[in-house]
Design a protein around this motif. Sequence first.
Motif, PDB file in Angstrom:
ATOM      1  N   ALA A 226       0.817  -1.216   0.000  1.00  0.00           N
ATOM      2  CA  ALA A 226       0.000   0.000   0.000  1.00  0.00           C
ATOM      3  C   ALA A 226       0.848   1.261   0.000  1.00  0.00           C
ATOM      4  CB  ALA A 226      -0.932  -0.008   1.226  1.00  0.00           C
ATOM      5  N   ILE A 227       2.126   1.131   0.294  1.00  0.00           N
ATOM      6  CA  ILE A 227       3.032   2.296   0.289  1.00  0.00           C
ATOM      7  C   ILE A 227       3.802   2.275  -1.030  1.00  0.00           C
ATOM      8  CG2 ILE A 227       4.877   3.491   1.516  1.00  0.00           C
ATOM      9  CD1 ILE A 227       4.131   1.909   4.016  1.00  0.00           C
ATOM     10  N   PRO A 228       3.532   3.149  -1.974  1.00  0.00           N
ATOM     11  CA  PRO A 228       4.154   3.083  -3.313  1.00  0.00           C
ATOM     12  C   PRO A 228       5.680   3.141  -3.273  1.00  0.00           C
ATOM     13  CG  PRO A 228       2.289   4.568  -3.314  1.00  0.00           C
ATOM     14  CD  PRO A 228       2.530   4.220  -1.885  1.00  0.00           C
ATOM     15  N   ASP A 229       6.234   4.017  -2.452  1.00  0.00           N
ATOM     16  CA  ASP A 229       7.700   4.147  -2.422  1.00  0.00           C
ATOM     17  C   ASP A 229       8.356   2.868  -1.933  1.00  0.00           C
ATOM     18  OD1 ASP A 229       7.466   6.696  -3.355  1.00  0.00           O
ATOM     19  OD2 ASP A 229       7.653   7.657  -1.376  1.00  0.00           O
ATOM     20  N   ASP A 236      13.061  -2.631  -6.858  1.00  0.00           N
ATOM     21  CA  ASP A 236      14.439  -2.299  -7.249  1.00  0.00           C
ATOM     22  C   ASP A 236      15.438  -3.257  -6.606  1.00  0.00           C
ATOM     23  OD1 ASP A 236      13.471  -0.213  -8.741  1.00  0.00           O
ATOM     24  OD2 ASP A 236      13.879   1.325  -7.209  1.00  0.00           O
ATOM     25  N   MET A 237      15.188  -3.608  -5.339  1.00  0.00           N
ATOM     26  CA  MET A 237      16.088  -4.557  -4.678  1.00  0.00           C
ATOM     27  C   MET A 237      16.013  -5.934  -5.330  1.00  0.00           C
ATOM     28  SD  MET A 237      16.038  -3.645  -0.595  1.00  0.00           S
ATOM     29  CE  MET A 237      14.260  -3.475  -0.442  1.00  0.00           C
ATOM     30  N   GLN A 238      14.822  -6.346  -5.741  1.00  0.00           N
ATOM     31  CA  GLN A 238      14.687  -7.615  -6.454  1.00  0.00           C
ATOM     32  C   GLN A 238      15.476  -7.583  -7.770  1.00  0.00           C
ATOM     33  OE1 GLN A 238      13.836 -10.392  -5.486  1.00  0.00           O
ATOM     34  NE2 GLN A 238      11.709 -10.637  -4.825  1.00  0.00           N
ATOM     35  N   ALA A 239      15.397  -6.446  -8.472  1.00  0.00           N
ATOM     36  CA  ALA A 239      16.161  -6.321  -9.725  1.00  0.00           C
ATOM     37  C   ALA A 239      17.658  -6.383  -9.450  1.00  0.00           C
ATOM     38  CB  ALA A 239      15.792  -5.009 -10.426  1.00  0.00           C
ATOM     39  N   ALA A 240      18.090  -5.755  -8.348  1.00  0.00           N
ATOM     40  CA  ALA A 240      19.503  -5.795  -7.995  1.00  0.00           C
ATOM     41  C   ALA A 240      19.933  -7.219  -7.642  1.00  0.00           C
ATOM     42  CB  ALA A 240      19.787  -4.851  -6.831  1.00  0.00           C
ATOM     43  N   ILE A 241      19.067  -7.962  -6.946  1.00  0.00           N
ATOM     44  CA  ILE A 241      19.377  -9.358  -6.612  1.00  0.00           C
ATOM     45  C   ILE A 241      19.503 -10.194  -7.876  1.00  0.00           C
ATOM     46  CG2 ILE A 241      18.475 -11.439  -5.515  1.00  0.00           C
ATOM     47  CD1 ILE A 241      19.628  -9.510  -3.552  1.00  0.00           C
ATOM     48  N   ARG A 242      18.576  -9.980  -8.831  1.00  0.00           N
ATOM     49  CA  ARG A 242      18.662 -10.724 -10.087  1.00  0.00           C
ATOM     50  C   ARG A 242      19.945 -10.391 -10.839  1.00  0.00           C
ATOM     51  NH1 ARG A 242      13.023  -9.551 -10.113  1.00  0.00           N
ATOM     52  NH2 ARG A 242      13.367  -7.687 -11.404  1.00  0.00           N
TER      53      ARG A 242
END
Length: 417
Positions: A226-229, A236-242
Motif C-alpha cells: 500500500a506504500i508506493p515508495d 528495485d532490490m529484487q532487480a539488484a538481486i537478479r
Amino acid sequence: MLQLIQLRWIAVIGQVVTIGVVEFGFGIRLPLQLMALVLATLVLLNILSLLRLRFRGSVGNAGLFVALAFDVAALTAQLYLSGGATNPFISLYLLQVTLAAILLEVRWAWGMAAITSACCLGLTLTYQPLELPDHLSGDLFRLHLQGIVVCFVLVAALLVVFVTRISGNLRAQDANLAAMRQQAAEEDHIVRMGLLASGAAHELGTPLSTVSVILGDWQRVPALQAIPDVAQDVEDMQAAIRRCKAILTGILLSAGEARGEAPAVTTLYAFMEDLIGHWRLSRPAARLTYDSSFGEDVSIVADPALKQVIANVLDNAYEASPSHIRMTAVRDAEDLVLTVSDDGPGFVPDMLAQLGKPYQSSKGKQGGGLGLFLVVNVLRKLGGGVTARNRPDGGATVTLRLPLSALLIQKASTHVS
C-alpha cells in the motif's frame, strides 16, 4: 649444434685451402689420400648431424661433447699427418676447449680440456714429419712464425664470430625461460583467482537466495504494497538481486562450472552487439559510441572469457572517463582489432611500462589492477595481444588484437571437442 656444424664446414674449407697452399704453393709433399679421407669423414659427420637435428631436435651435453670430440679427433689426425706438434696450427685445439667451456657443463668442459691436452702431448711424441724441399730448409723458422700468425688470426676471428653467436643464443634462451617462468607464474595466479572467484560465487549464492525469498515475502504483504515508495524500493532490490545472480552465473560460467551449456554459436556482429547491449544496460549513465568497420560478418563460437575481458576494458574506460567512451572494431588481415578510447587522464608511465602486471593500478584501490592483468592473459591464451598508449590530445587508448582463427567455428569447435 648448428653453430658447430657451421664451424665444421669452415674447417673443411679451411683445411682444403691450407692443404692446397702447402702442397702446390710451397711444394711440400703431404699424404693427400689420408687427409682427403679425414675431410670426407668431417663432411659425413656434418650430414649425419643435420639429419639428427631434423628428426631429433634436442641435443644435450653428451651430444655436444661427442660432436666436439669428433672435431678434435679429425684435427689430431690432420696434425699427425702434417708435422704433429711442430705444425703451428696445433693452437686450433684452443678453439675446441673454448667452445666446450661455453657450451657444456663443467665436468664435460674439463673432459674436453683433458682430451685436447692428451692429443697435444701425443703429437709431441709421435707424428709424421714434413719433408721440406731444399729451397725452404733455410726459411723454416720464418715459415713457422708465419704459420703461427695465420693460426692466431684464424682462431681469433672464429672465436669472435662463434662465441658471440653462441652467447647470443644462450642469452635468448635465458630470456625465453624467464618469460616462460613469468607466464607460468601469472597463469598460476589466474588459476588461484578463478578458484577464489568460484568459491565466492558459491558462498554468495545462498545469502542472495535468502534475501530474494525475504523480498518476495515483502511483496506479498498488503501493508507494504500500500506504500508506493516502499513497493518500488522492494522491486528495485529484487532487480539488484537478479543482477547479482546473473553476475555470479557469469563467474561460474567463466570458471568452467556452467550448467551443461555448450558454447554459443553466433556471429561476430551479434556477439559484439550483445556485449555492447549488456554493458550499456548495466551502465545506463555511460555514453559509449561504438563503430564497426569489420566488413563481412563471420560465424564464431562466443567465448564468455573474451566477453568478460572486453567488458573489463570498457569498465576501466568508464571509470576514467564517464562522459564519453569510443569503441571501434576493424579487421586487419586475419585479426580482429578492437580499440577502446576515453577522455580521461591517461595511464601513468609506470603502468604503461608494466602493462598487464597484477596490482598495477592508478585508482589507489587495494587489490586493484587485476582487470588489465586478466585481459592481457586471456588475450595471450587466445593468441592475441594488448597494447595501450596515451593520446596526445588527452585520454588513453587500449587496443585488443585477436586472431580470428581463435574464434571461427572450424577452429573453435575443434578446440572444444
